[in-house]
Design a protein around this motif. Structure first.
Motif, mmCIF file in Angstrom:
data_model
loop_
_atom_site.group_PDB
_atom_site.id
_atom_site.type_symbol
_atom_site.label_atom_id
_atom_site.label_comp_id
_atom_site.label_asym_id
_atom_site.label_seq_id
_atom_site.Cartn_x
_atom_site.Cartn_y
_atom_site.Cartn_z
ATOM 1 N N LEU A 61 -10.374 6.198 4.459
ATOM 2 C CA LEU A 61 -9.406 6.749 5.412
ATOM 3 C C LEU A 61 -9.380 5.955 6.712
ATOM 4 O O LEU A 61 -8.309 5.629 7.236
ATOM 5 N N SER A 62 -10.556 5.631 7.228
ATOM 6 C CA SER A 62 -10.634 4.861 8.477
ATOM 7 C C SER A 62 -9.956 3.507 8.323
ATOM 8 O O SER A 62 -9.205 3.069 9.195
ATOM 9 N N SER A 63 -10.218 2.852 7.214
ATOM 10 C CA SER A 63 -9.629 1.549 6.966
ATOM 11 C C SER A 63 -8.108 1.629 6.857
ATOM 12 O O SER A 63 -7.383 0.819 7.453
ATOM 13 N N PHE A 64 -7.616 2.592 6.075
ATOM 14 C CA PHE A 64 -6.166 2.765 5.943
ATOM 15 C C PHE A 64 -5.513 2.996 7.309
ATOM 16 O O PHE A 64 -4.486 2.404 7.625
ATOM 17 N N LEU A 65 -6.102 3.864 8.125
ATOM 18 C CA LEU A 65 -5.518 4.180 9.431
ATOM 19 C C LEU A 65 -5.459 2.946 10.326
ATOM 20 O O LEU A 65 -4.435 2.674 10.961
ATOM 21 N N VAL A 66 -6.537 2.195 10.375
ATOM 22 C CA VAL A 66 -6.567 0.998 11.223
ATOM 23 C C VAL A 66 -5.554 -0.035 10.738
ATOM 24 O O VAL A 66 -4.802 -0.605 11.530
ATOM 25 N N ASP A 98 4.374 0.611 15.729
ATOM 26 C CA ASP A 98 4.091 1.218 17.028
ATOM 27 C C ASP A 98 3.988 2.733 16.903
ATOM 28 O O ASP A 98 3.165 3.361 17.570
ATOM 29 N N SER A 99 4.801 3.322 16.057
ATOM 30 C CA SER A 99 4.759 4.776 15.856
ATOM 31 C C SER A 99 3.422 5.195 15.257
ATOM 32 O O SER A 99 2.847 6.209 15.649
ATOM 33 N N ASP A 114 -0.052 12.550 8.693
ATOM 34 C CA ASP A 114 0.882 12.530 9.824
ATOM 35 C C ASP A 114 1.618 11.189 9.877
ATOM 36 O O ASP A 114 2.823 11.143 10.129
ATOM 37 N N LEU A 115 0.886 10.101 9.650
ATOM 38 C CA LEU A 115 1.517 8.774 9.637
ATOM 39 C C LEU A 115 2.542 8.678 8.513
ATOM 40 O O LEU A 115 3.660 8.202 8.716
ATOM 41 N N LEU A 116 2.122 9.130 7.330
ATOM 42 C CA LEU A 116 2.980 8.995 6.154
ATOM 43 C C LEU A 116 4.223 9.877 6.228
ATOM 44 O O LEU A 116 5.254 9.538 5.651
ATOM 45 N N LEU A 117 4.123 10.990 6.938
ATOM 46 C CA LEU A 117 5.249 11.914 7.039
ATOM 47 C C LEU A 117 6.168 11.626 8.218
ATOM 48 O O LEU A 117 7.167 12.313 8.411
#
Length: 190
Positions: free
Chosen positions: A28-33, A40-41, A71-74
């Motif tokens: 999860l941490s890797s995907f988010l980074v 930018d969003s 949240d990012l994906l949606l």
């Protein structure tokens, strides 16, 4: 596509030898980074997440990281997102209350069942029973190299080395064949 802004992608290779690469938290941490560097969003969402966790002083739970990823994906109006989980079978499946592999499988199942329109996922793994049980019903397309009769590239490479390496020229034909047979069989598609 990614460089042109037509898609975002994140890749994670599970590796049982590295603590940061063998479970859900690292994934999860890797995907988010990775995703935050592509939009930018996404970066705004991750910055708020960072602030909510006392600027990194409070370690987020796996659940909080998963909610942040969702949240990012949606986020509306974003290009397709490609998530690749490589070597899922490398994630430990040790006897525990909830093994690391079960947690990763639960996340994959949750993401797929969420039917996020811009999400595309690719998961690679050996065909372990627990993985097949969870992913089987979710799969849109499956490609199984394990069901193939042989891995021709591997076989060709082994034959080439056996027949062309100068130290092997003195071997008897039956010994060369034995080495090729054993190595090809033991490679098990790897």
């Amino acid at each position: 596509m990614r460089k042109a802004g037509l898609a975002s992608s994140a890749f994670f290779y599970l590796d049982f030898r590295e603590d940061q690469k063998k479970g859900l938290h690292g994934l999860l941490s890797s995907f988010l980074v990775q995703l935050c560097h592509q939009s930018d969003s996404y970066c705004d969402i991750l910055s708020n997440f960072y602030l909510e966790h006392a600027k990194g002083l409070r370690s987020p739970s796996d659940g909080a990281l998963a909610r942040c990823l969702k949240d990012l994906l949606l986020l509306p109006g974003q290009a397709p997102v490609y998530l690749v989980v490589d070597a899922l079978d490398e994630c430990p499946n040790t006897p525990a209350i909830r093994p690391p592999r079960a947690k990763v499988l639960a996340l994959i199942e949750e993401l797929v069942e969420s039917q996020i329109l811009n999400l595309r996922m690719c998961v690679t793994s050996r065909p372990e029973i627990d993985i097949k049980d969870v992913l089987g019903p979710l799969i849109f397309r499956s490609v199984s190299l394990h069901d193939e009769g042989g891995q021709k590239d591997i076989e060709d490479y082994i034959k080439s080395v056996i027949h062309t390496h100068r130290k092997n020229k003195r071997w008897r034909a039956k010994h060369k064949q034995l080495v090729m047979d054993v190595l090809t069989e033991k490679s098990n598609g790897m």
